[in-house]
Design a protein around this motif. Sequence first.
Motif, short mmCIF file in Angstrom:
data_model
loop_
_atom_site.label_atom_id
_atom_site.label_comp_id
_atom_site.label_asym_id
_atom_site.label_seq_id
_atom_site.Cartn_x
_atom_site.Cartn_y
_atom_site.Cartn_z
N PRO A 158 0.83 -1.21 0.00
CA PRO A 158 0.00 0.00 0.00
C PRO A 158 0.86 1.27 0.00
CG PRO A 158 -0.24 -1.22 2.08
CD PRO A 158 0.67 -2.02 1.20
N GLY A 159 0.34 2.31 -0.66
CA GLY A 159 1.03 3.59 -0.68
C GLY A 159 1.00 4.26 0.68
N ARG A 160 1.95 5.15 0.89
CA ARG A 160 2.04 5.87 2.17
C ARG A 160 2.17 7.36 1.88
NH1 ARG A 160 6.17 2.06 5.63
NH2 ARG A 160 5.05 0.14 5.21
N ASN A 161 1.34 8.16 2.52
CA ASN A 161 1.45 9.61 2.39
C ASN A 161 2.64 10.10 3.19
OD1 ASN A 161 -0.86 9.93 0.78
ND2 ASN A 161 -2.17 9.92 2.58
N THR A 162 3.22 11.18 2.73
CA THR A 162 4.33 11.80 3.46
C THR A 162 3.87 13.16 3.97
OG1 THR A 162 5.27 13.02 1.61
CG2 THR A 162 5.96 10.72 1.86
N ARG A 163 4.68 13.74 4.81
CA ARG A 163 4.42 15.10 5.28
C ARG A 163 5.29 16.07 4.49
NH1 ARG A 163 5.83 13.29 10.61
NH2 ARG A 163 4.56 11.45 10.75
N MET A 164 5.59 15.70 3.26
CA MET A 164 6.42 16.50 2.35
C MET A 164 7.81 16.74 2.92
SD MET A 164 3.73 19.20 0.89
CE MET A 164 2.76 18.82 -0.54
N GLU A 165 8.33 15.75 3.63
CA GLU A 165 9.68 15.89 4.18
C GLU A 165 10.76 15.41 3.20
OE1 GLU A 165 8.12 12.07 6.31
OE2 GLU A 165 7.27 13.86 5.45
N PHE A 166 10.34 14.90 2.05
CA PHE A 166 11.28 14.41 1.03
C PHE A 166 11.12 15.25 -0.22
CE2 PHE A 166 9.79 10.72 3.53
CZ PHE A 166 10.98 10.42 4.18
N ASP A 167 12.23 15.44 -0.93
CA ASP A 167 12.14 16.20 -2.18
C ASP A 167 13.23 15.76 -3.15
OD1 ASP A 167 14.48 17.40 -1.28
OD2 ASP A 167 13.56 19.31 -0.85
N ILE A 168 13.05 16.20 -4.38
CA ILE A 168 14.04 16.02 -5.44
C ILE A 168 14.39 17.42 -5.90
CG2 ILE A 168 14.44 15.19 -7.78
CD1 ILE A 168 12.43 12.93 -7.19
N THR A 169 15.67 17.77 -5.80
CA THR A 169 16.10 19.11 -6.16
C THR A 169 17.12 19.02 -7.30
OG1 THR A 169 15.80 19.84 -3.88
CG2 THR A 169 17.16 21.25 -5.30
N MET A 170 16.88 19.80 -8.33
CA MET A 170 17.81 19.88 -9.46
C MET A 170 18.25 21.33 -9.57
SD MET A 170 19.03 17.82 -11.93
CE MET A 170 17.83 16.53 -12.15
N LYS A 171 19.55 21.56 -9.46
CA LYS A 171 20.10 22.91 -9.62
C LYS A 171 21.24 22.83 -10.62
CE LYS A 171 18.85 24.64 -5.11
NZ LYS A 171 19.25 25.14 -3.83
N ASP A 172 21.06 23.53 -11.72
CA ASP A 172 22.05 23.55 -12.80
C ASP A 172 22.40 22.12 -13.23
OD1 ASP A 172 23.64 24.79 -14.67
OD2 ASP A 172 25.38 24.88 -13.35
N HIS A 173 21.37 21.31 -13.42
CA HIS A 173 21.48 19.92 -13.86
C HIS A 173 22.25 19.04 -12.87
CE1 HIS A 173 19.69 20.69 -17.79
NE2 HIS A 173 20.34 21.82 -17.76
N CYS A 174 22.27 19.43 -11.60
CA CYS A 174 22.88 18.63 -10.54
C CYS A 174 21.78 18.18 -9.57
CB CYS A 174 23.95 19.41 -9.80
SG CYS A 174 25.41 19.72 -10.80
N LEU A 175 21.70 16.89 -9.35
CA LEU A 175 20.63 16.28 -8.57
C LEU A 175 21.04 16.11 -7.11
CD1 LEU A 175 17.93 14.58 -8.42
CD2 LEU A 175 19.36 12.59 -8.94
N THR A 176 20.14 16.50 -6.21
CA THR A 176 20.29 16.23 -4.78
C THR A 176 18.96 15.70 -4.28
OG1 THR A 176 21.91 18.00 -4.52
CG2 THR A 176 20.80 17.23 -2.53
N THR A 177 18.99 14.53 -3.65
CA THR A 177 17.76 13.95 -3.11
C THR A 177 18.09 12.92 -2.05
OG1 THR A 177 15.63 12.96 -3.68
CG2 THR A 177 17.54 12.08 -4.82
N GLU A 178 17.14 12.70 -1.19
CA GLU A 178 17.19 11.61 -0.21
C GLU A 178 15.76 11.09 -0.12
OE1 GLU A 178 17.85 11.06 4.50
OE2 GLU A 178 19.34 12.29 3.46
N LEU A 179 15.54 9.90 -0.69
CA LEU A 179 14.20 9.33 -0.76
C LEU A 179 14.14 8.02 0.02
CD1 LEU A 179 13.56 9.82 -4.58
CD2 LEU A 179 12.64 11.20 -2.71
#
Length: 161
Positions: free
Chosen positions: A53-74
């Motif tokens: 089953p899917g799980r809702n988050t409290r929006m504490e995770f994100d995917i960030t792209m800055k100048d084609h550089c990826l930073t994320t923790e999922l």
Amino acid sequence: MAKLRRTITILLSLVMTASLFGQEIDNKKKIDKMLELGFFEMEITKIRPIGLPGRNTRMEFDITMKDHCLTTELPYIGKLDSAPMPGQEIRVEMENQKVDMQVKYNEKRERHEVRFRAKDDNSHNSVDFFIEIFGNGSCMIRLSFVGRDPISYDGQLKFVE
């Protein structure tokens, strides 16, 4: 009187439809520009593991792209083919990794499709990202791995002026 009411209703419907259509065109231009520059951020709203089953988050995770550089923790929920090494986290983590994004707009489905590959800092394996961005900014993110079940996330694009 009924004819006047019907005419006013039709006119209001046309004005509202035109404004919604204009908003989608405006959003498409913003999304095009953000993807072209490689600057965007997506907040993860739901985790969708395969077969669970899917799980809702409290929006504490994100995917960030800055100048084609990826930073994320999922977070990762799913089956792994081998046990993690001592000190190795199960989550998906990338820190400032340069990626080569392939971006296209699907006219038929009216959404942007983004593909790229990055290396997970924890497992040191490649992760394939497939992101669909809809006109209202909602996103569907799918990750494919070697040695793990794929996982999907729902998200929301943050519009940047």
